[in-house]
Design an enzyme around this catalytic site. Structure first.
Site, PDB file in Angstrom:
ATOM      1  N   SER A 155       9.889  -6.590  -1.789  1.00 38.27           N
ATOM      2  CA  SER A 155       9.258  -5.431  -3.269  1.00 38.27           C
ATOM      3  C   SER A 155      10.658  -3.699  -2.521  1.00 38.27           C
ATOM      4  CB  SER A 155       7.652  -4.801  -2.981  1.00 38.27           C
ATOM      5  OG  SER A 155       8.149  -3.648  -3.647  1.00 38.27           O
ATOM      6  N   TYR A 168       0.026  -1.116  -0.273  1.00 29.53           N
ATOM      7  CA  TYR A 168       1.204  -2.472  -0.196  1.00 29.53           C
ATOM      8  C   TYR A 168       1.815  -1.620  -0.363  1.00 29.53           C
ATOM      9  CZ  TYR A 168       3.257  -4.938  -3.574  1.00 29.53           C
ATOM     10  OH  TYR A 168       4.707  -5.628  -4.163  1.00 29.53           O
TER      11      TYR A 168
END
Length: 263
Positions: A155, A168
């Site tokens: 990501s 996350y």
């Protein structure tokens, strides 16, 4: 030490995946569906692993349209026997495993002071621990055949902060470390381990960001390409990393972000 590597001629068939078998976690919806489509279009047979079956008919319809072969498994990736079940299902359906795409993931947003520990645990379990456990199990199948591709999904938060999504961010930074560690460990078995890091992609999950004029403009100002990515723009990189064209690439993290990280 003398290398036993044999050079082969390069042709456009190096990008094909005919005869290969792939596992894609979370491969029935979101960006995972695009990874599944890309692999099917390139000739691979695909086992789609997901917690829900609602999107399976759409995947099956696409596979039939391109004369591809797909199988499905409804599975909680955090379950104790999940890796064993996934491996056994892939082997039972297709007889081999050549490619693993660790796509399934979870994100939850809270301020740092209110972030529930239960959410931390859930995110780390699915985004990191499940990736580690499944990669280990699949690598045990790939090592004896002396070939394999493991593709982890990172990501922008593999590189940057995320003040409302700290677990996350932690998990996606850790995916980079796991990718590099496994790339090193599995290289003697001719298994390449790499990661793809999507940028800001136009999906239903990002619709609220795009609908917020201020936040949308901030994001676009950060992207040299001047537009949100289309999910199809991730498909070529997945195929490349899964193919023999990428045999000498391992431990890499490839951003597909329109240049977002440049600014």
């Amino acid at each position: 030490m003398t290398s036993t590597h044999q050079q082969t001629a390069f042709t456009n068939t190096n990008f094909r995946l005919d005869g290969k078998v792939a596992i894609v976690t979370g491969g029935a919806s979101g960006l995972g569906f695009y990874y599944t489509k890309a692999l099917l279009l390139s000739g691979a047979k695909v086992l789609v692993v997901s917690r829900k079956a609602e999107a399976w008919p759409t995947v099956k319809e696409f596979a039939q349209a391109v004369d591809g072969q797909v199988a499905f498994l409804k599975q909680d990736l955090t379950a104790d026997l999940a890796p064993t079940t996934i491996v056994q299902t892939a082997l039972a359906n297709f007889g081999q495993i050549d490619i693993l795409v660790n796509n399934a993931g979870l994100q939850r947003r809270h301020s740092w002071i209110d972030f529930p520990e239960t959410d931390w645990d859930a995110i780390i379990q699915i985004n990191l621990t499940a990736v580690y456990r499944l990669s280990q199990s699949v690598a045990k199948v790939m090592a004896p055949q002396h070939a394999g591709k493991i593709i982890n999904i990172g990501s922008m938060q593999s590189f940057r902060a995320g003040k409302f999504i700290s677990p996350y961010t932690a998990s996606k930074h850790a995916i980079v470390g796991l990718t590099k560690a496994y790339a090193d460990a599995l290289a003697p078995d001719n298994i390449q381990v790499n990661a793809l890091a999507p940028g800001y992609i136009d999906t239903p999950m990002t619709a609220s960001l795009q609908a917020d004029p201020k936040r949308n403009q901030e994001i676009l100002a950060h992207i040299p390409a001047q537009h949100w990515g289309d999910p199809t723009e991730l498909m070529g990189v997945i195929v490349f990393l899964a193919s023999s064209a990428a045999n000498y690439i391992t431990g890499a993290v490839i951003p597909v972000d329109g240049g977002y990280l440049l600014r």
